[in-house]
Design a protein around this motif. Structure first.
Motif, PDB file in Angstrom:
ATOM      1  N   GLU A  97       0.829  -1.210   0.000  1.00 51.22           N
ATOM      2  CA  GLU A  97       0.000   0.000   0.000  1.00 51.22           C
ATOM      3  C   GLU A  97       0.861   1.256   0.000  1.00 51.22           C
ATOM      4  OE1 GLU A  97      -3.160   2.402  -0.351  1.00 51.22           O
ATOM      5  OE2 GLU A  97      -3.155   0.221  -0.554  1.00 51.22           O
TER       6      GLU A  97
ATOM      7  N   ARG B 237       2.304   1.764  -3.468  1.00 52.80           N
ATOM      8  CA  ARG B 237       1.266   2.234  -4.403  1.00 52.80           C
ATOM      9  C   ARG B 237       0.970   3.718  -4.221  1.00 52.80           C
ATOM     10  NH1 ARG B 237      -2.906  -2.896  -4.322  1.00 52.80           N
ATOM     11  NH2 ARG B 237      -1.728  -4.162  -5.806  1.00 52.80           N
ATOM     12  N   GLU B 238       0.971   4.178  -2.978  1.00 55.20           N
ATOM     13  CA  GLU B 238       0.711   5.595  -2.704  1.00 55.20           C
ATOM     14  C   GLU B 238       1.830   6.493  -3.214  1.00 55.20           C
ATOM     15  OE1 GLU B 238       0.202   5.746   1.526  1.00 55.20           O
ATOM     16  OE2 GLU B 238      -1.774   4.782   1.465  1.00 55.20           O
TER      17      GLU B 238
END
Length: 120
Positions: A20, A23-24
């Motif tokens: 995550e 991805r950010e």
């Protein structure tokens, strides 16, 4: 393991928090494409020679051709590609056109890549 062997996990596992976070922070598609295009332009030895020369000094097309022992037309073609990628810029002085690296980012990029190549 041999020198050319790639190490991989011995069992499949995913770390959701790490995935995550990555991805950010990833570049958007436009930035990825522009960066890939820049590296593609930098992938040509003649263009690297031109950038190396221009990292030393601003030069006119004729001086670049003489320094690299190439024709003016061959140098002009490569300069067009480099200008399109915003890696070089030019200025007119009378009948002469002088080229230089576009900005400090190009100088930094060139020097960092060279440092990486020279690193053991």
């Amino acid at each position: 393991m041999g020198k050319d062997t790639i190490a991989v996990c011995s069992e499949v596992c995913v770390h959701p928090a790490a995935v995550e976070h990555v991805r950010e922070e990833m570049l958007d598609e436009q930035e990825i494409n522009r960066l890939a295009e820049t590296f593609k332009v930098l992938g040509d030895p003649t263009r690297i020679k031109i950038l190396s020369a221009l990292a030393t000094e601003e030069l006119c097309v004729c001086d670049l051709a003489a320094a690299l022992e190439m024709s003016v037309s061959a140098i002009s073609h490569q300069l067009r590609v480099l200008k399109g990628a915003r890696l070089v810029k030019y200025r007119r002085e009378g009948k002469n056109i002088f080229y230089s690296l576009d900005d400090d980012h190009v100088i930094s990029l060139f020097r960092l890549a060279l440092e990486h190549v020279r690193h053991n």
